[in-house]
Design a protein around this motif. Structure first.
Motif, PDB file in Angstrom:
ATOM      1  N   SER A 342      79.687 -25.308 -58.316  1.00  0.00           N
ATOM      2  CA  SER A 342      79.259 -26.812 -57.832  1.00  0.00           C
ATOM      3  C   SER A 342      77.759 -26.477 -57.238  1.00  0.00           C
ATOM      4  CB  SER A 342      80.239 -27.132 -57.020  1.00  0.00           C
ATOM      5  OG  SER A 342      81.489 -27.517 -57.598  1.00  0.00           O
ATOM      6  N   VAL A 343      77.499 -25.738 -57.059  1.00  0.00           N
ATOM      7  CA  VAL A 343      76.469 -25.455 -57.134  1.00  0.00           C
ATOM      8  C   VAL A 343      75.552 -25.865 -57.908  1.00  0.00           C
ATOM      9  CG1 VAL A 343      74.414 -23.371 -55.552  1.00  0.00           C
ATOM     10  CG2 VAL A 343      76.538 -23.625 -55.176  1.00  0.00           C
ATOM     11  N   LYS A 344      75.683 -25.698 -59.184  1.00  0.00           N
ATOM     12  CA  LYS A 344      74.898 -26.168 -59.762  1.00  0.00           C
ATOM     13  C   LYS A 344      74.802 -27.360 -59.902  1.00  0.00           C
ATOM     14  CE  LYS A 344      73.765 -24.665 -64.834  1.00  0.00           C
ATOM     15  NZ  LYS A 344      74.037 -24.293 -66.229  1.00  0.00           N
ATOM     16  N   HIS A 345      73.412 -27.709 -59.555  1.00  0.00           N
ATOM     17  CA  HIS A 345      73.955 -29.704 -59.645  1.00  0.00           C
ATOM     18  C   HIS A 345      71.232 -29.974 -59.893  1.00  0.00           C
ATOM     19  CE1 HIS A 345      72.334 -29.753 -55.771  1.00  0.00           C
ATOM     20  NE2 HIS A 345      73.417 -28.588 -55.390  1.00  0.00           N
ATOM     21  N   VAL A 346      71.635 -30.875 -59.904  1.00  0.00           N
ATOM     22  CA  VAL A 346      70.116 -31.568 -60.783  1.00  0.00           C
ATOM     23  C   VAL A 346      69.819 -32.136 -58.566  1.00  0.00           C
ATOM     24  CG1 VAL A 346      70.139 -32.983 -62.583  1.00  0.00           C
ATOM     25  CG2 VAL A 346      70.753 -34.084 -60.250  1.00  0.00           C
ATOM     26  N   ALA A 424      73.677 -35.732 -49.076  1.00  0.00           N
ATOM     27  CA  ALA A 424      73.549 -35.751 -50.894  1.00  0.00           C
ATOM     28  C   ALA A 424      73.832 -34.654 -51.151  1.00  0.00           C
ATOM     29  CB  ALA A 424      71.642 -35.666 -50.633  1.00  0.00           C
ATOM     30  N   GLU A 425      73.784 -33.530 -50.462  1.00  0.00           N
ATOM     31  CA  GLU A 425      74.324 -32.154 -50.931  1.00  0.00           C
ATOM     32  C   GLU A 425      75.825 -31.764 -51.429  1.00  0.00           C
ATOM     33  OE1 GLU A 425      72.795 -30.002 -52.442  1.00  0.00           O
ATOM     34  OE2 GLU A 425      74.489 -27.858 -51.831  1.00  0.00           O
ATOM     35  N   SER A 426      76.372 -32.859 -50.473  1.00  0.00           N
ATOM     36  CA  SER A 426      77.203 -32.106 -51.096  1.00  0.00           C
ATOM     37  C   SER A 426      78.312 -33.501 -51.828  1.00  0.00           C
ATOM     38  CB  SER A 426      78.679 -33.174 -49.380  1.00  0.00           C
ATOM     39  OG  SER A 426      79.626 -33.822 -50.036  1.00  0.00           O
TER      40      SER A 426
END
Ligand code: ZN
Ligand code: ZN
Length: 611
Positions: A342-346, A424-426
């Motif tokens: 899940s760490v892979k995100h814009v 935002a991170e969550s």
């Protein structure tokens, strides 16, 4: 699936408002075979058939007109303003009028021989029948007005009139002034209607009616100050606003004192129990399953998804956790893998741009793989959600209502501006690299937006107004899996893992709803299901628990529609063999508009000559 609920509220205001109104068929008609429904058109008297269909069109128009007259507030939500100044007092005579209307129209409906109707009208026939039977059942058996105090709240319709530019501000304020006349009687009647309420709906009613006050002591006065009403008109409006505020406060006070007497076990249980649940499921969802059968089906799906996720996690373990031993507890291993990926995100400032970038790519994939027709003349406009519509972050399709069908369809994407770093991170971990693509598939292409474009080609006001939520949500959920099966994302195991987590939510909605309402599980057991078996965070799980205590059945619509559509496609594929074409199947399926899946199946089986 919080985004999904909101979509319904926007592009299908109709359905959301009338979740209780939407629904299908009595046993007599359910038993009709497909061949009875649609016969080849070469019957002896084409002219008679045309007359019958014309007469049926007239019947539908009259029915809708009378329906709006009985439900003027509901009409506002679909953009029908003829009765905008009327607020119906929810008393015995209003119930009686609805019952009489429903019984009369049912009798008139049954004068028509459904075999003589074209397929569009045949679909409408069953939808109307279901709608009318629902209206009768909700008044005579479900009786929500006696135990659910949150049913009584006038603010929504006033807010809608105030904020929708369908006529000048002065005229709207005059309409509001007339409409305010009935507010005191409305709340007096509410108090008379309520017998033994549930604690949960009492709390909701207190909270929501407190929220309602703002419309009358702030929003309307503010607009009045901008208007050109005469001083006399303003004085009168002020007086009526003050009576309305008094009535609402009176209701809140009454509920608060009632609440004290409820706390010691005198309240009604919010669970409606097996008998009412099965019937509500039948009327709201319109399924070929019973509620119990769907629940069993969902439990089976949960096990299959777990097995799939465990398999993928083992397959990927070496790639991501070379130096870590895999946990003995399989579901704990799956959770570790999901968290890691899940760490892979814009980045937060790229969220809207990423959605804009993806839509044309997904569209290109659909075209390239010949999956379903797209309509280039009705493009989807991706935009930042307008300020006044921003509740919380997310993305949803905002489509024109049935009385305004030529307006643009927007895909509203809310920037993460107002979030803290942590929020935002969550959020971005939730809508990570993979899930964001699935979200776009669900909301836009080929999910809600494509379904809507096809539905608009089937010119049926009945299907737009009384559209079936299980079909609409079911299609969007079905389209996710269909895309992955067609090779979207190259069969990446990571994508299948994330998809499984996403799909597990839909499955778990069904399990949770049935487990609470029928099997009677408590909050601890509910949270365990969601957090330990569906990988949800505590805040999400608690929100879902609350929703499942306040509503019944609606949470099953996603999985029901998905399961029925998927199984029907497999059935048609098998029966047509080499003649089966996926794109043709999708186009045909969507051509029936927002009809319940069992009705579409019946009409399609007849057309394809498969039984
Ligand atoms: Zn949806
Ligand atoms: Zn991050």
């Amino acid at each position: 699936m919080r985004n999904l609920i909101r979509i319904k509220l926007k592009h299908l205001a109709v359905i959301a408002i009338a979740a209780s109104l939407v629904s299908c068929g009595d046993p007599a008609t359910e038993n009709k075979t497909a061949s009875e429904v649609t016969k080849p058109l070469a019957s002896p008297n084409e002219a008679t058939k045309e007359n019958i269909n014309q007469s049926f069109d007239q019947f539908k128009n009259d029915l809708i007109e009378e329906f709006w007259k009985l439900n003027p507030s509901y009409a506002l939500y679909v953009g029908y303003y003829k009765y905008d100044d009327q607020l119906v007092i929810p008393n015995e005579s209003a119930n009686k009028a609805t019952l009489e209307f429903s019984q009369e129209k049912l009798a008139a409906l049954r004068e028509y021989d459904v075999n003589q109707l074209n397929s569009n009208n045949a679909g409408d026939y069953y939808i109307i029948e279901n709608q009318l039977e629902s209206s009768i059942w909700y008044i005579s058996e479900y009786k929500g007005g006696e135990w659910n105090p949150s049913r009584y709240n006038v603010a929504g319709a006033f807010g809608l009139i105030l904020n929708t530019d369908y006529k000048s501000l002065d005229e709207r304020l005059r309409t509001i002034s007339t409409r305010l006349n009935n507010v005191p009687a409305y709340y007096q009647t509410a108090i008379q209607n309520i017998k033994v309420p549930t604690l949960e709906h009492t709390d909701l009613a207190i909270q929501q009616n407190k929220g309602a006050l703002g419309v009358f002591d702030k929003s309307i006065p503010d607009k009045m100050a901008e208007s050109s009403l005469t001083e006399d008109e303003k004085a009168e409006l002020k007086l009526k606003l003050s009576s309305a505020t008094t009535a609402i406060n009176g209701y809140i006070n009454w509920l608060e004192s009632k609440r004290k007497s409820l706390v010691d076990g005198a309240a009604k249980d919010f669970r409606i129990g097996k008998a009412l649940y099965e019937k509500k499921f039948k009327l709201d969802i319109v399924s070929e399953y019973s509620a119990k059968e769907l629940y069993d089906r969902a439990v089976q799906s949960k096990q299959e998804l777990h097995a799939e996720m465990i398999k993928i996690t083992h397959q990927l373990w070496q790639k991501y956790f070379k130096d870590t031993e895999i946990p003995k507890d399989d579901l704990a291993a799956v959770k570790m893998m999901i968290d890691h990926l899940s760490v892979k995100h814009v980045t937060r400032d790229q969220f809207v741009n990423e959605v804009k970038r993806q839509i044309p790519l997904i569209e290109a994939f659909i075209k390239e793989h010949d999956l379903v027709d797209m309509d280039p003349s009705r493009p989807l406009v991706v935009r930042e959600t307008p300020e006044y519509q921003r509740g919380f972050a997310g993305a949803s399709v905002n489509a024109p209502g049935p009385y305004d069908a030529t307006a643009n369809t927007y895909y509203n994407v809310t920037p993460l501006d107002h979030y803290t770093e942590e929020q935002a991170e969550s959020y971005l971990r939730e809508y990570n690299h993979w899930i964001l693509q699935i979200l776009n598939i669900h909301e836009a292409v080929p999910g809600h937006y494509v379904q809507l474009v096809h539905a608009n080609k089937s010119p049926s006001l009945i299907k737009s107004i009384f559209g079936n939520g299980a079909m609409i949500e079911g299609w969007a959920v079905y389209s996710e899996r269909m895309m992955l099966e067609a090779g979207y994302a190259n069969n990446e195991p990571e994508m299948w893992l994330m998809y499984s987590k996403w799909n597990l939510r839909v499955v778990m909605n069904t399990i949770l709803d049935y487990s609470i309402q029928v099997l009677g599980i408590d909050q601890q057991q509910g949270l365990d299901l969601l957090m330990n078996q569906a990988f949800q965070e505590r805040t999400e799980a608690e929100g879902k628990w609350r929703r499942a205590t306040l509503s019944q059945v609606q949470l099953t619509s996603y999985f029901n529609g998905y399961a029925e559509i998927y199984e029907f496609r497999e059935e048609v594929k098998k029966k047509l063999g080499e003649r089966f074409n996926l794109k043709e199947f999708h186009n045909e399926f969507l051509s029936y508009g927002n009809a319940p899946v069992p009705i579409i199946k019946r009409l399609m089986r007849a057309k394809l000559n498969i039984n």
